[in-house]
Design a protein around this motif. Structure first.
Motif, short mmCIF file in Angstrom:
data_model
loop_
_atom_site.label_atom_id
_atom_site.label_comp_id
_atom_site.label_asym_id
_atom_site.label_seq_id
_atom_site.Cartn_x
_atom_site.Cartn_y
_atom_site.Cartn_z
N ASP A 6 -10.99 -9.12 0.94
CA ASP A 6 -11.24 -8.49 2.38
C ASP A 6 -12.52 -8.45 2.77
O ASP A 6 -12.90 -8.61 4.18
CB ASP A 6 -10.67 -7.05 2.22
CG ASP A 6 -9.08 -7.02 2.29
OD1 ASP A 6 -8.38 -7.81 3.17
OD2 ASP A 6 -8.80 -6.35 1.42
N GLU A 46 -6.39 -10.01 -1.37
CA GLU A 46 -7.17 -10.60 -0.39
C GLU A 46 -8.56 -10.19 -0.66
O GLU A 46 -8.80 -9.03 -0.92
CB GLU A 46 -6.76 -10.57 1.05
CG GLU A 46 -7.46 -11.34 1.74
CD GLU A 46 -6.85 -11.71 3.29
OE1 GLU A 46 -5.98 -10.91 3.52
OE2 GLU A 46 -7.35 -12.43 4.01
N THR A 105 -1.52 -7.25 -5.38
CA THR A 105 -1.64 -5.82 -5.09
C THR A 105 -2.15 -5.60 -3.61
O THR A 105 -3.19 -6.26 -3.41
CB THR A 105 -2.15 -4.91 -6.05
OG1 THR A 105 -1.97 -3.69 -5.69
CG2 THR A 105 -3.70 -5.16 -6.29
N SER A 106 -1.77 -4.70 -2.66
CA SER A 106 -2.30 -4.05 -1.57
C SER A 106 -3.09 -2.97 -2.18
O SER A 106 -2.85 -2.64 -3.26
CB SER A 106 -1.51 -4.01 -0.44
OG SER A 106 -0.82 -5.36 -0.08
N GLY A 107 -3.59 -2.33 -1.21
CA GLY A 107 -4.03 -0.60 -1.40
C GLY A 107 -5.51 -0.60 -1.55
O GLY A 107 -6.02 0.65 -1.66
N ALA A 108 -6.20 -1.64 -1.37
CA ALA A 108 -7.80 -1.46 -1.56
C ALA A 108 -8.15 -0.69 -0.31
O ALA A 108 -8.94 0.37 -0.44
CB ALA A 108 -8.27 -2.75 -1.39
N ILE A 109 -7.93 -1.03 0.80
CA ILE A 109 -8.26 -0.44 2.08
C ILE A 109 -7.64 1.19 1.94
O ILE A 109 -8.59 2.22 2.11
CB ILE A 109 -7.88 -1.10 3.44
CG1 ILE A 109 -8.66 -2.54 3.63
CG2 ILE A 109 -8.39 -0.10 4.76
CD1 ILE A 109 -8.27 -3.35 4.55
N GLY A 110 -6.65 1.37 1.87
CA GLY A 110 -6.08 2.77 1.60
C GLY A 110 -6.92 3.44 0.70
O GLY A 110 -6.99 4.62 0.86
N ASP A 162 -1.82 -10.43 6.07
CA ASP A 162 -1.24 -9.52 5.28
C ASP A 162 -0.71 -10.28 3.80
O ASP A 162 -0.94 -11.50 3.44
CB ASP A 162 0.14 -9.01 5.92
CG ASP A 162 1.13 -10.07 5.91
OD1 ASP A 162 1.82 -10.73 4.96
OD2 ASP A 162 1.31 -10.60 7.08
N ASN A 163 -0.59 -9.14 3.04
CA ASN A 163 -0.58 -9.78 1.30
C ASN A 163 0.79 -10.27 1.05
O ASN A 163 1.16 -10.73 0.09
CB ASN A 163 -0.84 -8.39 0.48
CG ASN A 163 -2.27 -8.43 0.08
OD1 ASN A 163 -3.18 -8.91 0.66
ND2 ASN A 163 -2.47 -7.25 -0.81
N THR A 193 0.95 -1.08 0.10
CA THR A 193 0.01 -0.08 -0.09
C THR A 193 0.75 1.17 0.07
O THR A 193 0.52 2.24 -0.64
CB THR A 193 -0.92 0.04 1.39
OG1 THR A 193 -1.78 -1.35 1.27
CG2 THR A 193 -1.85 1.38 1.26
#
Ligand code: GLU
Length: 377
Positions: free
Chosen positions: A146, A144, A58-63, A157-158, A22
């Motif tokens: 989520d 994930e 990729t992370s970043g969805a919540i952010g 965690d990713n 993220t």
């Protein structure tokens, strides 16, 4: 600087999993960095042009959800985090889609939970889908799921998710892009003599200890989870490179074999697919504690016999995954138990020829057969 070991690792990596955190994609208020994502897309395109199969985790969805909803900071309760992820995931995918469209690359969204990896049929389905996406030339983009993940079924965690995907695909290389340059010998913010470690041959206690120090010093859980993920991959016989995703052209440099970030070398023999599933993916349901003799036998690749087991912990059935530990509880291996926890408890410490007297028959002479055992220490 080009390093021959890097060259070797990178040139053998025909399938690669690239994980982006993220903090590489968004600023602290959740505003997605378009320029950074475009630059990543450009580099992903170039990596694919070399003939490699690429998966992006990729992370970043919540952010991104926090940014889009103008909440200002990350919520703390599950329902609000999940709602943010649902909003942010579409924004994230839209940016990837737009950035990759100029190269005619189709993006494919895959959202997974830890329970998808526990279930063998779903695990294999995920693999089949990804392989088929390769056939279509599409880029699988994984996060994930989520919205439905709760504590018990979360990867956490990713980094962990990316390690699982790497092992699922038997990809020879996982690249973890984060906002630090790699693993340091000490906290570089407090110790000016801290060295960036270019190559880590084995993630042992001295290495995980560095993460613990970094964690308390920096107040983030980042490095610890990255080392855990890297360990899962290196134990399976594949390599990991951790590098700074905020640096321009970082993927180009990684794939040119330059000495950037930290390379974690494969540790031991490659683990076959079936063993990766039960040895490195499924969560164990119980524990066998071993005496010294059995510990030695297991480390030499032999089957685990009841006589060497000093304790049976947890409740599990025949065929479930168990942790195999020494007397102190240090993990040595994982394997499929031939006996339920109840039966194992009754025969632990016994010679094989005494099993029949206790259980009435001897379905298996060993508690865990060596074919169903993976060394994880
Ligand atoms: N799945 C989370 C998200 O996309 C990220 C989890 C992590 O940062 O590791 O926001």
């Amino acid at each position: 600087m080009v390093d021959p070991v890097r060259q070797d690792v990178v040139s053998g990596a025909t399938t690669v999993v690239i994980k982006v955190g993220t903090n590489v994609l968004a600023n602290p208020t959740g505003h997605l960095d378009r320029h950074r994502i475009q630059s990543l897309a450009d580099q992903l395109h170039r990596v694919r042009e070399t003939g490699r199969k690429v998966v992006l985790v990729t992370s970043g969805a919540i952010g991104a959800g926090v940014g889009k909803l103008h909440i200002g900071k990350r919520p703390t309760d599950l329902a609000h985090l999940q709602a943010c992820a649902a909003v942010g995931q579409t924004a994230l995918m839209q940016l990837y889609q737009e950035s990759l469209a100029r190269y005619g690359i189709h993006t494919a969204q895959i959202l997974l939970t830890a329970s998808d990896f526990e279930n063998r049929a779903r695990y294999l389905n995920a693999r089949n889908t990804i392989v088929t996406l390769f056939e279509y030339g599409a880029l699988p983009i994984i996060n994930e799921n989520d919205t439905v993940s709760v504590a018990e079924i979360k990867f956490g965690d990713n980094d962990h998710l990316a390690a699982m995907v790497t092992n699922l695909l038997r990809a020879p290389l996982l690249v973890l892009l984060t906002n630090v340059d790699g693993l340091y010998s000490d906290d570089p913010r407090t110790n000016p003599d801290a060295q960036l470690l270019a190559t880590v041959p084995n993630i042992d206690h001295s290495v995980t200890g560095l993460a613990a120090e970094t964690k308390s010093a920096l107040g983030t859980g980042g490095m610890e989870s990255k080392l855990k993920a890297a360990r899962l991959v290196t134990v399976a016989g594949e390599a990991v490179i951790m590098a700074n995703g905020s640096l321009d052209g970082i993927l180009d440099r990684v794939f040119a074999g330059e000495t950037v970030g930290t390379l974690f070398l494969p540790h031991g023999e490659g683990v076959p697919s079936r063993k990766r599933w039960f040895g490195l993916t499924v969560r164990p349901k119980g524990v066998f504690r071993l005496d010294r003799g059995a510990r030695q036998a297991v480390l030499e690749g032999k089957s685990l016999l009841p006589i060497g087991v000093t304790a049976v912990e947890g409740e599990f059935g025949k065929g479930d995954v168990v942790l195999i530990c020494d007397t102190e509880g240090t993990e040595l291996a994982r394997g499929l138990s031939n006996y339920s926890s109840g039966a194992a408890e009754r025969i632990r410490g016994l010679h094989t020829d005494k099993i029949a007297a206790v259980l009435g028959s001897v379905p298996y002479p060993e508690l865990v057969h060596r074919d169903n055992l993976v060394l994880t220490s």
